[in-house]
Design a protein around this motif. Structure first.
Motif, short mmCIF file in Angstrom:
data_model
loop_
_atom_site.label_atom_id
_atom_site.label_comp_id
_atom_site.label_asym_id
_atom_site.label_seq_id
_atom_site.Cartn_x
_atom_site.Cartn_y
_atom_site.Cartn_z
N VAL A 59 0.84 -1.20 0.00
CA VAL A 59 0.00 0.00 0.00
C VAL A 59 0.87 1.25 0.00
N TYR A 60 0.59 2.11 -0.94
CA TYR A 60 1.24 3.41 -1.04
C TYR A 60 0.16 4.45 -0.77
N VAL A 61 0.40 5.35 0.19
CA VAL A 61 -0.58 6.39 0.50
C VAL A 61 -0.15 7.67 -0.20
N LYS A 62 -1.00 8.12 -1.11
CA LYS A 62 -0.71 9.37 -1.82
C LYS A 62 -1.60 10.47 -1.28
N THR A 63 -1.11 11.68 -1.36
CA THR A 63 -1.87 12.84 -0.92
C THR A 63 -2.27 13.64 -2.16
N ALA A 64 -3.57 13.84 -2.32
CA ALA A 64 -4.09 14.59 -3.47
C ALA A 64 -3.89 16.08 -3.26
N GLU A 65 -4.09 16.87 -4.31
CA GLU A 65 -4.01 18.33 -4.20
C GLU A 65 -4.93 18.86 -3.12
N SER A 66 -6.06 18.18 -2.91
CA SER A 66 -7.05 18.60 -1.90
C SER A 66 -6.58 18.30 -0.48
N GLY A 67 -5.53 17.49 -0.35
CA GLY A 67 -5.06 17.07 0.96
C GLY A 67 -5.60 15.71 1.38
N ALA A 68 -6.56 15.18 0.62
CA ALA A 68 -7.12 13.86 0.93
C ALA A 68 -6.06 12.78 0.71
N LYS A 69 -6.03 11.82 1.60
CA LYS A 69 -5.07 10.72 1.50
C LYS A 69 -5.78 9.49 0.96
N ARG A 70 -5.19 8.87 -0.06
CA ARG A 70 -5.76 7.68 -0.69
C ARG A 70 -4.73 6.56 -0.66
N ALA A 71 -5.15 5.41 -0.14
CA ALA A 71 -4.30 4.22 -0.10
C ALA A 71 -4.41 3.51 -1.44
N GLN A 72 -3.28 3.30 -2.08
CA GLN A 72 -3.20 2.62 -3.38
C GLN A 72 -2.67 1.21 -3.14
N GLY A 73 -3.49 0.18 -3.36
CA GLY A 73 -3.07 -1.20 -3.17
C GLY A 73 -2.61 -1.81 -4.48
N PHE A 74 -1.42 -2.41 -4.47
CA PHE A 74 -0.89 -3.02 -5.68
C PHE A 74 -0.10 -4.27 -5.34
N CYS A 75 0.14 -5.11 -6.33
CA CYS A 75 0.87 -6.34 -6.12
C CYS A 75 2.36 -6.04 -5.92
N PRO A 76 2.96 -6.56 -4.85
CA PRO A 76 4.39 -6.32 -4.63
C PRO A 76 5.28 -7.12 -5.57
N ARG A 77 4.73 -8.09 -6.27
CA ARG A 77 5.53 -8.92 -7.17
C ARG A 77 5.52 -8.42 -8.61
N CYS A 78 4.32 -8.16 -9.14
CA CYS A 78 4.24 -7.75 -10.56
C CYS A 78 3.89 -6.28 -10.73
N GLY A 79 3.47 -5.61 -9.66
CA GLY A 79 3.17 -4.19 -9.72
C GLY A 79 1.77 -3.83 -10.17
N SER A 80 0.93 -4.82 -10.45
CA SER A 80 -0.43 -4.52 -10.92
C SER A 80 -1.19 -3.70 -9.89
N PRO A 81 -1.76 -2.56 -10.29
CA PRO A 81 -2.60 -1.81 -9.37
C PRO A 81 -3.93 -2.56 -9.17
N ILE A 82 -4.37 -2.69 -7.92
CA ILE A 82 -5.58 -3.45 -7.60
C ILE A 82 -6.73 -2.52 -7.20
#
Length: 134
Positions: A59-82
């Motif tokens: 999980v990578y937590v990104k911060t949007a321009e609005s300040g909202a934080k969104r958790a991005q879940g992806f595969c640690p092996r192949c990198g596919s965003p889920i």
């Protein structure tokens, strides 16, 4: 409808209940950067039906321009965003990446969001010729 899906390598599998009318295209610049494409297709799913069956997403937590934080879940092996979801505790809604859903052909996007960031050439794709390569 019941859906299931997986990352490219199969390490992460999931299932959920999804409404085909909740499919959308997101043109925001974050989706462009995180997908490596001009847009991302998603289906919104309530958190109580979304379940990871195998694997553990990174999980990578990104911060949007609005300040909202969104958790991005992806595969640690192949990198596919889920998926993406709100960071932290509380009720969740998941934006599941349609490319990982086995039944993706049954989800026709009904909405386009963040269209002010849409690439100008995207509208031209309707009249472009399809070319298949292998």
């Amino acid at each position: 409808m019941k859906i299931d899906g997986r990352c490219h390598c199969g390490y992460i599998t999931f299932e959920a209940e999804a409404d085909p009318d909740k499919a959308a295209i997101c043109h925001c610049t974050d989706c462009q950067s995180l997908s490596g494409s001009a847009f991302r297709t998603i289906v919104r799913i309530t958190g109580d039906t979304f379940r990871i069956l195998t694997g553990e997403p990174t999980v990578y937590v990104k911060t949007a321009e609005s300040g909202a934080k969104r958790a991005q879940g992806f595969c640690p092996r192949c990198g596919s965003p889920i998926y993406a979801t709100a960071a932290g505790d509380g009720p969740k809604t998941y934006s599941v990446r349609l490319g990982t859903v086995r039944q993706r052909d049954q989800f026709v996007p009904k909405a386009q969001i963040w269209t002010r960031s849409r690439q100008a050439w995207v509208g031209d794709l309707v009249s472009a010729h399809a070319v298949e390569t292998q």
